[in-house]
Structure formats: C-alpha cells, structure tokens
Design a protein around this motif. Structure first.
Motif, short mmCIF file in Angstrom:
data_model
loop_
_atom_site.label_atom_id
_atom_site.label_comp_id
_atom_site.label_asym_id
_atom_site.label_seq_id
_atom_site.Cartn_x
_atom_site.Cartn_y
_atom_site.Cartn_z
N PRO A 53 -14.06 23.77 17.90
CA PRO A 53 -15.51 23.84 17.68
C PRO A 53 -16.10 22.44 17.50
O PRO A 53 -15.41 21.52 17.05
N LEU A 54 -17.33 22.30 17.88
CA LEU A 54 -18.02 21.02 17.72
C LEU A 54 -18.31 20.77 16.24
O LEU A 54 -18.39 21.71 15.43
N LEU A 55 -18.48 19.52 15.89
CA LEU A 55 -18.82 19.16 14.52
C LEU A 55 -20.09 19.88 14.09
O LEU A 55 -21.11 19.83 14.77
N GLY A 56 -20.02 20.61 13.00
CA GLY A 56 -21.17 21.32 12.47
C GLY A 56 -21.39 22.70 13.04
O GLY A 56 -22.34 23.37 12.68
N ALA A 57 -20.51 23.15 13.92
CA ALA A 57 -20.71 24.44 14.58
C ALA A 57 -20.74 25.60 13.60
O ALA A 57 -21.43 26.59 13.85
N HIS A 58 -20.02 25.51 12.51
CA HIS A 58 -19.95 26.61 11.55
C HIS A 58 -20.49 26.24 10.17
O HIS A 58 -20.29 26.97 9.21
N THR A 59 -21.18 25.11 10.08
CA THR A 59 -21.65 24.62 8.79
C THR A 59 -22.55 25.63 8.09
O THR A 59 -22.36 25.92 6.91
N ASP A 60 -23.53 26.16 8.81
CA ASP A 60 -24.46 27.11 8.18
C ASP A 60 -23.73 28.34 7.66
O ASP A 60 -23.99 28.81 6.54
N GLU A 61 -22.80 28.85 8.44
CA GLU A 61 -22.04 30.03 8.03
C GLU A 61 -21.19 29.74 6.79
O GLU A 61 -21.14 30.55 5.86
N VAL A 62 -20.53 28.59 6.77
CA VAL A 62 -19.69 28.23 5.62
C VAL A 62 -20.55 28.06 4.38
O VAL A 62 -20.22 28.58 3.30
N LEU A 63 -21.67 27.35 4.50
CA LEU A 63 -22.54 27.14 3.33
C LEU A 63 -23.12 28.47 2.84
O LEU A 63 -23.22 28.69 1.63
N ASN A 65 -21.68 31.37 3.08
CA ASN A 65 -20.58 32.05 2.40
C ASN A 65 -20.32 31.46 1.02
O ASN A 65 -19.80 32.15 0.14
N LEU A 66 -20.69 30.21 0.82
CA LEU A 66 -20.54 29.57 -0.49
C LEU A 66 -21.71 29.87 -1.41
O LEU A 66 -21.73 29.44 -2.56
N GLY A 67 -22.72 30.59 -0.90
CA GLY A 67 -23.84 31.02 -1.73
C GLY A 67 -25.13 30.24 -1.54
O GLY A 67 -26.10 30.48 -2.25
N TYR A 68 -25.17 29.29 -0.60
CA TYR A 68 -26.40 28.53 -0.37
C TYR A 68 -27.37 29.38 0.43
O TYR A 68 -26.99 30.06 1.38
N ASP A 69 -28.65 29.32 0.07
CA ASP A 69 -29.65 30.08 0.83
C ASP A 69 -30.13 29.27 2.03
O ASP A 69 -29.83 28.09 2.16
N ALA A 70 -30.87 29.91 2.92
CA ALA A 70 -31.32 29.28 4.17
C ALA A 70 -32.17 28.04 3.91
O ALA A 70 -32.05 27.04 4.63
N ASP A 71 -33.03 28.08 2.89
CA ASP A 71 -33.89 26.91 2.60
C ASP A 71 -33.06 25.72 2.16
O ASP A 71 -33.32 24.57 2.56
N THR A 72 -32.04 25.95 1.33
CA THR A 72 -31.19 24.86 0.86
C THR A 72 -30.38 24.28 2.01
O THR A 72 -30.24 23.06 2.13
N ILE A 73 -29.87 25.14 2.87
CA ILE A 73 -29.11 24.67 4.04
C ILE A 73 -30.01 23.83 4.95
O ILE A 73 -29.60 22.76 5.42
#
Length: 83
Positions: A53-63, A65-73
C-alpha cells in the motif's frame, strides 16, 4: 547460541543457497530483479501478487479504529501530522 553476523555475510549465504537450488535472490539496490518462483502447490489457487500500500493509504482507517473522529483526522492531515 548464535553469534551476530554482518548482514553482508548473511546475504552472501542466501545467494549461495539460491544458486545451489537454481534460483535467483533479490537485491535491495532499487534495480528491478526477478525472484524465484514458489515451489509449492496451492491446489488450483492462483495467488494474486500486488504491491504494497502507498504511504497513508490506511491512515484514516487506523486512526478511526483508535477512536479519532473525522474532524480530528482531518485536522491531523491538514497540519501534516499524518500522511
């Protein structure tokens, strides 16, 4: 107990092993290389080989899953904290 060996010695050992088996080893110089074919049977299954996967391809999904909301991401991305 095994003693630590230099990486070059381990790479040379792998290459010797591959030559004895009629295979090629991969190199990490960045140049295109061919790898040896797997010598196993998959009972008709043909594996699909894809790139990493490219760098950052799954960052939003991982964050998420760690409990970060869309605005924080979105804020983390805007501040270049994450790729």
């Amino acid at each position: 107990m095994q003693t630590a060996r230099p990486a070059a010695a381990m790479v040379a050992e792998v290459r010797r092993h591959c030559r004895r088996r009629g295979q090629r080893s991969s190199r990490t110089s960045g140049a295109p290389t061919s790898l040896s074919a797997a010598r196993s049977s998959f009972s008709g299954f043909i594996p699909q080989i894809t790139g990493a996967p490219l760098l950052g391809a799954h960052t939003d999904e991982v964050l998420a899953n760690l409990g970060y909301d869309a605005d924080t991401i979105a804020w983390l991305r805007a501040e270049n904290v994450v790729a």
